[in-house]
Motif scaffolding. Sequence first.
Motif, PDB file in Angstrom:
ATOM      1  N   GLU A   1      -5.596   8.640  58.693  1.00  0.00           N
ATOM      2  CA  GLU A   1      -5.046   8.059  57.469  1.00  0.00           C
ATOM      3  C   GLU A   1      -6.020   8.207  56.309  1.00  0.00           C
ATOM      4  OE1 GLU A   1      -4.214   4.106  58.667  1.00  0.00           O
ATOM      5  OE2 GLU A   1      -2.348   4.615  59.734  1.00  0.00           O
ATOM      6  N   GLU A   2      -7.309   7.984  56.559  1.00  0.00           N
ATOM      7  CA  GLU A   2      -8.306   8.117  55.498  1.00  0.00           C
ATOM      8  C   GLU A   2      -8.465   9.572  55.079  1.00  0.00           C
ATOM      9  OE1 GLU A   2      -9.736   5.720  53.831  1.00  0.00           O
ATOM     10  OE2 GLU A   2      -8.745   4.196  55.049  1.00  0.00           O
ATOM     11  N   CYS A   3      -8.339  10.472  56.051  1.00  0.00           N
ATOM     12  CA  CYS A   3      -8.467  11.908  55.751  1.00  0.00           C
ATOM     13  C   CYS A   3      -7.375  12.348  54.769  1.00  0.00           C
ATOM     14  CB  CYS A   3      -8.385  12.705  57.047  1.00  0.00           C
ATOM     15  SG  CYS A   3      -8.443  14.499  56.812  1.00  0.00           S
ATOM     16  N   ALA A   4      -6.191  11.801  54.946  1.00  0.00           N
ATOM     17  CA  ALA A   4      -5.076  12.176  54.078  1.00  0.00           C
ATOM     18  C   ALA A   4      -5.281  11.715  52.647  1.00  0.00           C
ATOM     19  CB  ALA A   4      -3.770  11.596  54.637  1.00  0.00           C
ATOM     20  N   LEU A   5      -6.161  10.704  52.442  1.00  0.00           N
ATOM     21  CA  LEU A   5      -6.396  10.148  51.110  1.00  0.00           C
ATOM     22  C   LEU A   5      -7.526  10.839  50.366  1.00  0.00           C
ATOM     23  CD1 LEU A   5      -6.031   6.349  51.973  1.00  0.00           C
ATOM     24  CD2 LEU A   5      -4.346   7.824  50.837  1.00  0.00           C
TER      25      LEU A   5
END
Length: 564
Positions: free
Chosen positions: A149-153
């Motif tokens: 999820e953090e990677c997508a941000l």
Amino acid sequence: MRHKSKLLYNVVTAVAVVVAVVAAFVAGGCGRSDHAGYARRVTLAQGRNVDSVLNVLDSELEKSEGYVAEREGRIRTLRGSLASAKNPSIRFDLARDIYEEYRTYQYDSSRTYALRMLEMAVTPEDSSLAHTALMDVFVTAGFYKEASEECALVDSATLSVPDRMTFLSTLARYYGQLASYTDADTVLSNIYRGLKRDIGNEILHLAEPGSYEYEDARLDASDDPMTIYGGRTHLLDTKNLTLHQQAINHSVAGTNALILGDTLEAVWQYAMSALADVRTSTHETTAAKDLAGRMQASGDHERADRYIRHALADAQRFHSNLRIIEIGTILPVIEQTRYNRVDSQRTQLAVTVAVTLLLLALILLLFLKLRKRTGLLADSNRKISEQSDALRTAYDQLSAVNASLKESEEIKDRYIVETLIGNRNNQEFVTLVERTSKKAVIKLKAGKYDEAQQLLAQMGVRRERERMFDVFDAAFLKLFPNFIDEFNKLFPPEHRIALGSECELPTDVRIYALMRLGVENPAEVADYLSLSVNTVYVYKTRLKSRALVDKQDFDAAIMAIPKP
């Protein structure tokens, strides 16, 4: 003596048996590790002195709290700076610095400061950096959904080249861990490995060829253990790496050395990695765990237990459930081995104690027999010693008597000679007295009393007495030529005597000369010197009052004057 020697031999033999038995049990397996012999075998691997680095690691583990205190000090300083900073950009940079300190040190705090970075983000680049930090935290903790999820941000386009490579390295690590996690499913594992290779290729395009980042990405993309091992050791030898980078490269080199079958080299690499982790207070680590496994396999159970407990303490401090689970697969094996070793030690100790008690009982019995015989010998020696002391005392007394007799004999001989030499003068004086006495008798019968008195006065009694004293003085000074020197030592300079050319002794000195010859009766001394007894006491008292020694010791000091 033969019996005594035999008993001593038996005692010594028994003690030797005890020592040999105990040594055999200790050497045979009372929990002794074989790390010394292991180290000797290790030194054959590429010249590595593994025992030396293990000793350094053991020493550094004892200082680990000091290194922790250093890191805590840096963190306190940074937190203080953050609390006082007003500029948003500076506050973000300080929060990022604190996150970097916590990144491999403590999961909860690193997550907290990654979130604070997100709160303090001013620019899109700041946001991407904060999401990269959060992604790194979740990858480390094994929270792959949250990491995704953090990677997508993260908007990598907003990042500088170094920060973009940091993001890509984190992403490569994310795919690498997923590949390991899904290793049982070949399809999924291969997919994640492919994605990791793609990310590695992207890093190679960004990094400067020959740089550490370039070589790290190149080696990370390889599947060949020999290439990885050689490349990592080359980086360690040629690049000026930080301690944390050294720890990573040593750990990877150790893992690939193990794959290549070089267990000894793997141990050295793991030890070097663990050493760097201790010195940097890095708690997110695998080197200590891997090293503990190698020590367990080599038979060095003591170090295996020490290193696995250190690894567990690091994992608990970091709050890494993933590492705790990994350690949990090794810890029970080490603990079971440790329990078996302790149980074996307990059995061996019980046997050793039983054998030792038996031998001690035998030694006690022999000791009591030896003590009894020693007591008899001591009594004999005591009696012999007492008799020897008595003989020595009698001999000393006899020697003193012989010396006194010899001195008396010499004095007697001297005075006999002087008497014979002076006999002619004595004969003349007797003849003179006889003639004068006859004449005086005739005068008395004729009533010529004045003439008789005059004749008697002319006999020379005083001169004869003075001559007699001169003879005495001469004879005494021949017997005791050192008497005057020794006598003067008993007085201060102003009261010392000096003899004239005729060597005539003063009356008070003559009194003590007679005493030294053995004439100690005051009446005899007074009669010889034609003095009263009271006068003799007066002379003696006067001399004693001038002496340097105590009055009570004066007579003894005179008698102690030696005859040369």
